[in-house]
Design an enzyme around this catalytic site. Structure first.
Site, short mmCIF file in Angstrom:
data_model
loop_
_atom_site.label_atom_id
_atom_site.label_comp_id
_atom_site.label_asym_id
_atom_site.label_seq_id
_atom_site.Cartn_x
_atom_site.Cartn_y
_atom_site.Cartn_z
N PHE A 106 0.83 -1.21 0.00
CA PHE A 106 0.00 0.00 0.00
C PHE A 106 0.86 1.26 0.00
CE2 PHE A 106 0.28 1.48 4.39
CZ PHE A 106 -0.25 2.75 4.34
N LYS A 107 2.10 1.12 0.44
CA LYS A 107 3.02 2.26 0.44
C LYS A 107 3.24 2.83 -0.97
CE LYS A 107 4.49 1.73 4.87
NZ LYS A 107 3.53 0.73 5.39
N ASP A 108 3.00 2.00 -1.98
CA ASP A 108 3.17 2.46 -3.35
C ASP A 108 2.27 3.66 -3.68
OD1 ASP A 108 5.10 0.60 -4.25
OD2 ASP A 108 3.57 -0.91 -4.62
N LEU A 111 4.24 6.52 -2.24
CA LEU A 111 5.64 6.63 -2.66
C LEU A 111 5.81 6.66 -4.18
CD1 LEU A 111 7.19 4.58 0.19
CD2 LEU A 111 7.70 6.96 -0.38
N THR A 141 7.89 0.20 3.21
CA THR A 141 8.25 1.55 2.79
C THR A 141 9.55 1.54 2.00
OG1 THR A 141 7.30 2.45 4.79
CG2 THR A 141 8.80 3.87 3.62
#
Ligand SMILES: *Cc1c(COP(=O)(O)O)cnc(C)c1O
Length: 488
Positions: A106-108, A111, A141
């Site tokens: 989900f960090k995509d 980021l 992350t």
């Protein structure tokens, strides 16, 4: 419009806040007027995901002159579906899948966007310096930041991960990262050691002035950076719009969101969406066995003096949730002195207490619950058996807390569970939970899981094993400062 530190009256533009990451006084940047500045949230709901992102990010970061191009460059063709974050019905509830980006995390979502925000801020602020991103990661992350920043001109990226705190797949994703401006290093210790070490190095290097004549400056890709947080607000709107289009709700009806929480960034973005007018009902903070946030949200006492537990949901193994500081600021109506004191108490005594109106304001929106290892495993198995839906251990924590939460509430408000990782990032735990056998290494386990479940392995994860290892450094926490200084 100015961003302000949570700990003093330090004010900067939004582009400067993105470049700095953290305020000089150690506080986090926040827009104190977010709840007051008018935003036409309803007209957002007819837009495509990318148009919605543009509109919302423009509101949160109005200083950027061309948000449309930045959003396009960040997302177009990078995710495996155009809607970015699909919403799936599972039983009576909905699961918002946030893991369809290039690294299956989900960090995509955030980021992919942050490098665009950093490079555009660099141009707009006429900064010639190279921006060096310094990041501590609990697993996801790091890879998502490396994927976003590698070979981006004018930037460098340095990632530290806890040697024993990430899964073999997460580690393989990071140590195989190519790129002329990347460096990855393991740290002996847990995520909090890693994060504290990086924060200290950050502060020490900036205070020393050693970068003044080197044409470099530090920034962060952790969710303390407002440029990391802002893109996460978007998917709360995407989920709401989907429910609307499918006739599950009418405009204005509240929706509850259950969020698997670590550093409190994901769930805080939901609070921002609420401040912008989106009818967010309750925000339910789901913790794993590291239940420091459950305790805080129910009692007002934040006490990190407890055993750090390693769980099957490592991205939520956190005792100091950095972004909570922003909520403290908003709930205390901008009382920076109070926030500074609470953060000092936390650093010096390991505990602080929030009382009165501020705590009431928080509790009027946030609920909390936690889930131990056995419950998480059972939940993966139950959800697979009952609905044929495969979820990872982080999502399972939220699913369990959602079930418990539903027993306590009176309303039948539609409920969205945020799903933060592909089950393929944690194949052993998932296999075990659905009655499979976790033989061999994680890569073999992924294949077993695919055969058993029929759910395809995401592109970014297959073929990982064959890629060469490019980063082998391992250091102690107190060596982080020297390590960084040597590279700059
Ligand atoms: C980062 C992460 C979380 C926690 O999100 P926060 O914004 O830190 O609260 C949960 N699940 C996964 C898989 C993550 O990578």
């Amino acid at each position: 419009m100015k961003y302000q530190s949570t700990r003093s009256f330090e004010q900067v533009s939004d582009t400067a806040a993105v470049l700095r990451g953290i305020a000089a006084d150690g506080g986090l940047y926040i827009d104190p007027q977010l709840g007051e500045r008018p935003f036409d949230w309803q007209s957002c709901l007819d837009l495509t995901a990318l148009e919605m992102a543009e509109r919302i990010l423009h509101h949160l970061l109005p200083g950027y002159t061309d948000m449309a191009s930045l959003v396009k460059r960040a997302y177009e063709g990078k995710f495996d579906c155009e809607e970015l974050t699909p919403l799936v019905k599972v039983g009576d509830d909905f699961v918002l899948e946030l893991f369809h980006g290039p690294t299956s995390a989900f960090k995509d979502v955030a980021l992919s966007m942050l490098p665009q925000l950093v490079t555009a801020a660099r141009e707009q602020e006429s900064v010639k310096d190279e921006i060096v991103i310094l990041t501590a990661t609990s697993g996801d992350t790091g890879k998502a930041a490396l994927e976003g920043f590698h070979d981006v001109d004018g930037t460098g990226i340095l990632v530290f991960f806890p040697a024993d705190g990430v899964s073999p797949v997460q580690k393989a994703q990071m140590v195989t990262q190519a790129g002329k401006n990347v460096k990855v290093c393991a740290v002996r210790g847990n995520f909090d050691d890693c994060q504290t070490g990086v924060k200290q190095a950050f502060a020490a290097i900036n205070a020393s002035g050693m970068l003044n004549d080197r044409g470099k400056r530090l920034s962060s890709a952790n969710s303390i950076n407002i440029g990391r947080l802002a893109p996460q607000v978007v998917y709360y709107f995407i989920a709401y719009a989907k429910l609307l289009r499918r006739g599950e709700i009418t405009v204005g009806e509240p929706v509850d969101y259950v969020v698997p929480t670590g550093n409190f960034g994901d769930i805080l973005a939901g609070y921002f969406a609420r401040l912008m007018g989106l009818p967010v009902g309750r925000l339910v903070c789901a913790s794993n066995a590291n239940r420091v946030l459950t305790d805080f949200l129910t009692t007002g006492i934040y006490d990190k003096r407890r055993e750090f537990l390693k769980t099957s949901s490592p991205s939520m193994d956190i005792l100091v949730s950095s972004n909570l500081e922003r909520l403290l600021y908003l709930a205390s109506e901008g009382d920076a002195a109070l926030v500074a004191k609470l953060m000092r108490d936390l650093a010096e005594k390991g505990v602080y207490t929030l009382e009165g109106k501020a705590l009431e304001r928080i509790q009027s929106v946030f609920s909390a619950g936690c889930c131990d290892e056995e419950q998480s495993c059972q939940t993966i198995g139950r959800v697979w058996k009952d609905y044929g839906y495969l979820c990872d251990p982080h999502t399972a924590v939220a699913m369990h807390v959602a079930e418990e939460y539903k027993k306590t509430r009176e309303s039948r408000t539609p409920l969205v569970v945020l799903s933060t990782a592909s089950p393929y990032k944690f194949p052993a735990a998932v296999l075990k939970a659905i009655g499979g056998e976790a033989k061999g290494d994680e890569f073999l386990q992924m294949e077993t899981l695919a055969t058993l479940s029929g759910v395809p392995i995401p592109k970014g994860l297959s073929g990982l094993k064959e890629r060469p290892v490019l980063h082998e450094d391992i250091i102690d926490r107190d060596q982080i400062l020297d390590y960084v200084a040597n590279l700059l």
